[in-house]
Scaffold this motif. Structure first.
Motif, PDB file in Angstrom:
ATOM      1  N   VAL A 232       0.813  -1.214   0.000  1.00  0.00           N
ATOM      2  CA  VAL A 232       0.000   0.000   0.000  1.00  0.00           C
ATOM      3  C   VAL A 232       0.845   1.262   0.000  1.00  0.00           C
ATOM      4  N   ASN A 233       2.164   1.097   0.030  1.00  0.00           N
ATOM      5  CA  ASN A 233       3.068   2.258   0.022  1.00  0.00           C
ATOM      6  C   ASN A 233       2.780   3.159  -1.181  1.00  0.00           C
ATOM      7  N   GLY A 234       2.647   4.453  -0.897  1.00  0.00           N
ATOM      8  CA  GLY A 234       2.370   5.402  -1.961  1.00  0.00           C
ATOM      9  C   GLY A 234       0.898   5.542  -2.291  1.00  0.00           C
ATOM     10  N   ARG A 235       0.068   4.657  -1.747  1.00  0.00           N
ATOM     11  CA  ARG A 235      -1.379   4.720  -1.998  1.00  0.00           C
ATOM     12  C   ARG A 235      -2.165   5.011  -0.724  1.00  0.00           C
ATOM     13  N   PHE A 236      -1.752   4.430   0.394  1.00  0.00           N
ATOM     14  CA  PHE A 236      -2.446   4.612   1.669  1.00  0.00           C
ATOM     15  C   PHE A 236      -1.593   5.481   2.589  1.00  0.00           C
ATOM     16  N   THR A 237      -2.248   6.275   3.423  1.00  0.00           N
ATOM     17  CA  THR A 237      -1.551   7.091   4.399  1.00  0.00           C
ATOM     18  C   THR A 237      -2.293   7.062   5.726  1.00  0.00           C
ATOM     19  N   ILE A 238      -1.569   6.733   6.781  1.00  0.00           N
ATOM     20  CA  ILE A 238      -2.149   6.758   8.120  1.00  0.00           C
ATOM     21  C   ILE A 238      -1.802   8.088   8.782  1.00  0.00           C
ATOM     22  N   SER A 239      -2.759   8.616   9.545  1.00  0.00           N
ATOM     23  CA  SER A 239      -2.531   9.874  10.252  1.00  0.00           C
ATOM     24  C   SER A 239      -3.399   9.879  11.505  1.00  0.00           C
ATOM     25  N   ARG A 240      -3.123  10.836  12.408  1.00  0.00           N
ATOM     26  CA  ARG A 240      -3.913  10.920  13.628  1.00  0.00           C
ATOM     27  C   ARG A 240      -4.213  12.373  13.973  1.00  0.00           C
ATOM     28  N   ASP A 241      -5.377  12.557  14.593  1.00  0.00           N
ATOM     29  CA  ASP A 241      -5.839  13.874  15.019  1.00  0.00           C
ATOM     30  C   ASP A 241      -6.119  13.806  16.516  1.00  0.00           C
ATOM     31  N   SER A 242      -5.233  14.386  17.304  1.00  0.00           N
ATOM     32  CA  SER A 242      -5.361  14.301  18.751  1.00  0.00           C
ATOM     33  C   SER A 242      -6.585  15.050  19.267  1.00  0.00           C
ATOM     34  N   ALA A 243      -7.002  16.078  18.573  1.00  0.00           N
ATOM     35  CA  ALA A 243      -8.164  16.842  19.018  1.00  0.00           C
ATOM     36  C   ALA A 243      -9.447  16.028  18.906  1.00  0.00           C
ATOM     37  N   LYS A 244      -9.424  15.026  18.030  1.00  0.00           N
ATOM     38  CA  LYS A 244     -10.628  14.214  17.802  1.00  0.00           C
ATOM     39  C   LYS A 244     -10.462  12.775  18.254  1.00  0.00           C
ATOM     40  N   ASN A 245      -9.314  12.452  18.863  1.00  0.00           N
ATOM     41  CA  ASN A 245      -9.041  11.064  19.273  1.00  0.00           C
ATOM     42  C   ASN A 245      -9.282  10.092  18.121  1.00  0.00           C
ATOM     43  N   THR A 246      -8.849  10.477  16.959  1.00  0.00           N
ATOM     44  CA  THR A 246      -9.167   9.720  15.754  1.00  0.00           C
ATOM     45  C   THR A 246      -7.912   9.447  14.930  1.00  0.00           C
TER      46      THR A 246
END
Length: 122
Positions: free
Chosen positions: A64-78
């Motif tokens: 999935v490299n180059g196609r998928f990206t994981i990220s996080r938003d601490s303000a939304k616990n998401t």
């Protein structure tokens, strides 16, 4: 009690995009590593992407490299998984999971959501 709730799955044509979301509750988000895993029929569950407590360390499976990206938003616990250029072989149930470790090995992820289906048509 730690709870993870996934959303965002669905049906999409090859080449399309989806964004999965995982809301984490029941433990400090800032001390929780989160990963996305998937399981297709007849195939062992695999780790798709993982992100550390602070977002500084990430892992993406080579498929999935180059196609998928994981990220996080601490303000939304998401935690999000942005999936672009989807392929039929990405079809699976996608689960998010949490670890108390900073980043952890796959075996450290012991809290699991119920999963969300992603289906990619050719």
């Amino acid at each position: 009690q730690v709870q993870l709730v996934e959303s965002g799955g669905g049906f999409v044509q090859a080449g399309g995009s989806l964004r999965l979301s995982c809301v984490v509750s029941g433990r400090p988000f800032s001390n929780t590593a989160v990963g996305w895993f998937r399981q297709a029929p007849g195939i062992d569950r695999e780790s798709v992407a993982r992100i550390s407590w602070d977002g500084d360390t990430t892992f993406h499976h080579h498929s999935v490299n180059g196609r998928f990206t994981i990220s996080r938003d601490s303000a939304k616990n998401t935690v999000y998984l942005q999936m672009n250029s989807l392929k039929p072989e990405d079809t699976a149930v996608y689960y998010c999971a949490a670890s108390e470790s900073y980043f952890g090995q796959v075996r450290d992820y012991k809290y699991w959501g119920q999963g969300t289906q992603v289906t990619v048509s050719s």
